[in-house]
Scaffold this motif. Sequence first.
Motif, PDB file in Angstrom:
ATOM      1  N   THR A  71      92.535   2.739  18.863  1.00  0.00           N
ATOM      2  CA  THR A  71      92.370   3.709  19.956  1.00  0.00           C
ATOM      3  C   THR A  71      91.894   3.003  21.219  1.00  0.00           C
ATOM      4  OG1 THR A  71      91.868   5.476  18.407  1.00  0.00           O
ATOM      5  CG2 THR A  71      91.166   5.811  20.687  1.00  0.00           C
ATOM      6  N   VAL A  75      93.715   2.789  24.856  1.00  0.00           N
ATOM      7  CA  VAL A  75      93.018   3.138  26.100  1.00  0.00           C
ATOM      8  C   VAL A  75      93.178   1.995  27.104  1.00  0.00           C
ATOM      9  CG1 VAL A  75      90.738   3.526  27.119  1.00  0.00           C
ATOM     10  CG2 VAL A  75      91.395   4.752  25.041  1.00  0.00           C
ATOM     11  N   SER A  78      96.787   1.761  28.306  1.00  0.00           N
ATOM     12  CA  SER A  78      97.057   2.854  29.244  1.00  0.00           C
ATOM     13  C   SER A  78      96.525   2.503  30.625  1.00  0.00           C
ATOM     14  CB  SER A  78      96.414   4.154  28.765  1.00  0.00           C
ATOM     15  OG  SER A  78      96.962   4.558  27.542  1.00  0.00           O
ATOM     16  N   ALA A 118      95.040   8.933  22.962  1.00  0.00           N
ATOM     17  CA  ALA A 118      95.195   7.639  23.635  1.00  0.00           C
ATOM     18  C   ALA A 118      96.616   7.101  23.480  1.00  0.00           C
ATOM     19  CB  ALA A 118      94.186   6.639  23.074  1.00  0.00           C
TER      20      ALA A 118
END
Length: 167
Positions: A71, A75, A78, A118
Amino acid sequence: GAVIFYWMLNSPRPYDDDSITRYFMAQAAWVKPDFILNFWGRPLAILFFLAPAQIGYWYCAAFTAVLTVVTCYFVYKSAVAAGLQNAWLTIIFAIAQPFFFITSFSLCTEPLAAFFLAWGIYWFYTKNWLGSAIVLSMVPLARSELVLILPIFAWLLYKEKKYISIL
């Protein structure tokens, strides 16, 4: 990742009663498949923990710890895809959230929902519209109240003229 695993191995008990209840539901889902659709167990969580629950509780917790690390990776990716400077800081900001860290080795549904959120956001920023829509549509199967975020992403997809993905 190392800190999460260290903390998990040195914790004397599960985070809360939800974790142990979800563990028993996932363990029994082979003989009581209605647990998969159980509102309390959450469908995505029961499916996610179905296999490791057959081995033992701490395997499920370790599975969640790995998921938490992934995750944080999504993140970060992204943030890179969004063009943010110092994107690496997003990893620190994510894992430094007290509730996120504490549940990172539990069978709570928050880490699972965070992972799908995410992952969906990452695919959104990389313009994988359909993949993003599919992944984000699974988030409410982990945390039902997160159904409230779907109209936001539907609106963003509408702005991008990705009408099929909205469906």
